[in-house]
Design a protein around this motif. Sequence first.
Motif, PDB file in Angstrom:
ATOM      1  N   PHE A  10       1.006  -0.999   0.273  1.00  0.00           N
ATOM      2  CA  PHE A  10      -0.057   0.014  -0.020  1.00  0.00           C
ATOM      3  C   PHE A  10       0.932   1.295  -0.138  1.00  0.00           C
ATOM      4  O   PHE A  10       1.785   1.330   0.829  1.00  0.00           O
ATOM      5  CB  PHE A  10      -0.950   0.050   1.225  1.00  0.00           C
ATOM      6  CG  PHE A  10      -2.038  -1.204   1.294  1.00  0.00           C
ATOM      7  CD1 PHE A  10      -3.166  -0.985   0.456  1.00  0.00           C
ATOM      8  CD2 PHE A  10      -1.745  -2.061   2.252  1.00  0.00           C
ATOM      9  CE1 PHE A  10      -4.016  -2.045   0.269  1.00  0.00           C
ATOM     10  CE2 PHE A  10      -2.909  -3.157   2.340  1.00  0.00           C
ATOM     11  CZ  PHE A  10      -3.848  -2.891   1.268  1.00  0.00           C
ATOM     12  N   ALA A  19       1.968  -4.898   3.233  1.00  0.00           N
ATOM     13  CA  ALA A  19       0.892  -5.726   4.296  1.00  0.00           C
ATOM     14  C   ALA A  19       0.818  -7.290   3.747  1.00  0.00           C
ATOM     15  O   ALA A  19       0.801  -7.770   5.056  1.00  0.00           O
ATOM     16  CB  ALA A  19      -0.488  -5.032   3.695  1.00  0.00           C
ATOM     17  N   TYR A  38      -1.408 -11.426  14.830  1.00  0.00           N
ATOM     18  CA  TYR A  38      -1.752 -10.326  15.651  1.00  0.00           C
ATOM     19  C   TYR A  38      -2.328  -9.277  14.910  1.00  0.00           C
ATOM     20  O   TYR A  38      -2.031  -9.383  13.572  1.00  0.00           O
ATOM     21  CB  TYR A  38      -0.533  -9.517  16.492  1.00  0.00           C
ATOM     22  CG  TYR A  38       0.213 -10.369  17.513  1.00  0.00           C
ATOM     23  CD1 TYR A  38      -0.765 -10.762  18.685  1.00  0.00           C
ATOM     24  CD2 TYR A  38       1.403 -10.867  17.354  1.00  0.00           C
ATOM     25  CE1 TYR A  38      -0.090 -11.588  19.684  1.00  0.00           C
ATOM     26  CE2 TYR A  38       2.156 -11.725  18.408  1.00  0.00           C
ATOM     27  CZ  TYR A  38       1.105 -12.059  19.551  1.00  0.00           C
ATOM     28  OH  TYR A  38       1.636 -12.923  20.733  1.00  0.00           O
ATOM     29  N   SER A  39      -2.913  -8.269  15.249  1.00  0.00           N
ATOM     30  CA  SER A  39      -3.442  -7.338  14.757  1.00  0.00           C
ATOM     31  C   SER A  39      -2.398  -6.568  13.741  1.00  0.00           C
ATOM     32  O   SER A  39      -1.150  -6.280  14.398  1.00  0.00           O
ATOM     33  CB  SER A  39      -4.329  -6.444  15.493  1.00  0.00           C
ATOM     34  OG  SER A  39      -4.897  -5.263  14.760  1.00  0.00           O
ATOM     35  N   ALA A  41      -0.971  -7.755  11.160  1.00  0.00           N
ATOM     36  CA  ALA A  41      -0.218  -8.919  10.501  1.00  0.00           C
ATOM     37  C   ALA A  41      -0.348  -8.995   8.996  1.00  0.00           C
ATOM     38  O   ALA A  41       0.515  -9.716   8.314  1.00  0.00           O
ATOM     39  CB  ALA A  41      -0.330 -10.147  11.355  1.00  0.00           C
ATOM     40  N   GLY A  42      -1.527  -8.849   8.598  1.00  0.00           N
ATOM     41  CA  GLY A  42      -1.658  -8.745   6.792  1.00  0.00           C
ATOM     42  C   GLY A  42      -2.810  -9.919   6.884  1.00  0.00           C
ATOM     43  O   GLY A  42      -3.227 -10.258   5.700  1.00  0.00           O
ATOM     44  N   LYS A  43      -3.473 -10.234   7.729  1.00  0.00           N
ATOM     45  CA  LYS A  43      -4.407 -11.451   7.658  1.00  0.00           C
ATOM     46  C   LYS A  43      -5.609 -10.929   6.819  1.00  0.00           C
ATOM     47  O   LYS A  43      -6.212 -11.405   5.849  1.00  0.00           O
ATOM     48  CB  LYS A  43      -5.021 -11.719   9.025  1.00  0.00           C
ATOM     49  CG  LYS A  43      -4.123 -12.212   9.836  1.00  0.00           C
ATOM     50  CD  LYS A  43      -4.635 -12.804  11.257  1.00  0.00           C
ATOM     51  CE  LYS A  43      -5.481 -11.830  11.982  1.00  0.00           C
ATOM     52  NZ  LYS A  43      -4.533 -10.654  12.405  1.00  0.00           N
ATOM     53  N   SER A  44      -6.353  -9.709   7.096  1.00  0.00           N
ATOM     54  CA  SER A  44      -7.356  -9.075   6.355  1.00  0.00           C
ATOM     55  C   SER A  44      -6.918  -8.745   4.742  1.00  0.00           C
ATOM     56  O   SER A  44      -7.792  -9.016   3.932  1.00  0.00           O
ATOM     57  CB  SER A  44      -7.983  -7.813   6.750  1.00  0.00           C
ATOM     58  OG  SER A  44      -8.546  -8.159   8.306  1.00  0.00           O
TER      59      SER A  44
END
Length: 231
Positions: A10, A19, A38-39, A41-44
């Motif tokens: 990004f 990301a 964790y928040s 981390a790039g999961k979404s």
Amino acid sequence: ISIEGLKKIFTTTNNRITAVDDLTLDIAEGEIFGVIGYSGAGKSTFVRLLNRLEEPSAGKIVIDDQELTALSTNQLRVTRQEIGMIFQHFNLLWSRTVKDNIAFPLEIAGMPKRAREDRVQELIELVGLAGREDAYPSQLSGGQKQRVGIARALANRPKVLLCDEATSALDPETTNAILDLLVDINAKLGLTIILITHEMHVIRKICNQVAVMDEGKIVEQGDVLDVFLRP
Ligand code: ADP
Ligand code: ADP
């Protein structure tokens, strides 16, 4: 599902955020595969790339021998129906009843009314919502709302179900019931489930394989029993 060298950068006015960073991963058909981190981390972002809501900066995603990155807009529309998705906050249509929420993707796909009604009834039974067909989302518990989300995601018979923090807004007991339902659906329909979460107990309960994400990378991967010891 075969993912190779997947990257998402990004660019904002004053920085670049990687990301998802050179992610390579294979997920077998019929697997319940967990992705934990964790928040931040790039999961979404990873989920959004899988669903083609985001364009990758590099790399490729192959689902069922089709390279997602090479598809035309029309082909993509068809392929998207092969991927169902459920969300943390359910994303239901609040002015529509349970059965009309579930019918929505069928309407978009152009299924005739009669066939749609039969399919909706089948789905309502599959997720355990019989008797609640005419309720509105505001009249349902969190667990029931997620059951509607699951039925809607399965409506077009996807091959993959993406679950993005799908139990994070639910209490422990309801979480367990929803996870049991996912196991049941996986066994009955044989579809692949990818479960994204920041909660280890969710992975432990239902996943066979897990990938641990940190700063956009997979830092550990394998059988859940090897990656985390069961309690
Ligand atoms: P997670 O789901 O694991 O919390 P995300 O995929 O939401 O992680 O975010 C990964 C990183 O990418 C974070 O640093 C986040 O701020 C950044 N990010 C996510 N989406 C965007 C975007 N649209 N624009 C810029 N940065 C983003
Ligand atoms: P969650 O953690 O629930 O997945 P986020 O807060 O990470 O949700 O992301 C919500 C939305 O904001 C997503 O569409 C994501 O791509 C976007 N986003 C996240 N981080 C950033 C950022 N740093 N800059 C711009 N957009 C972002």
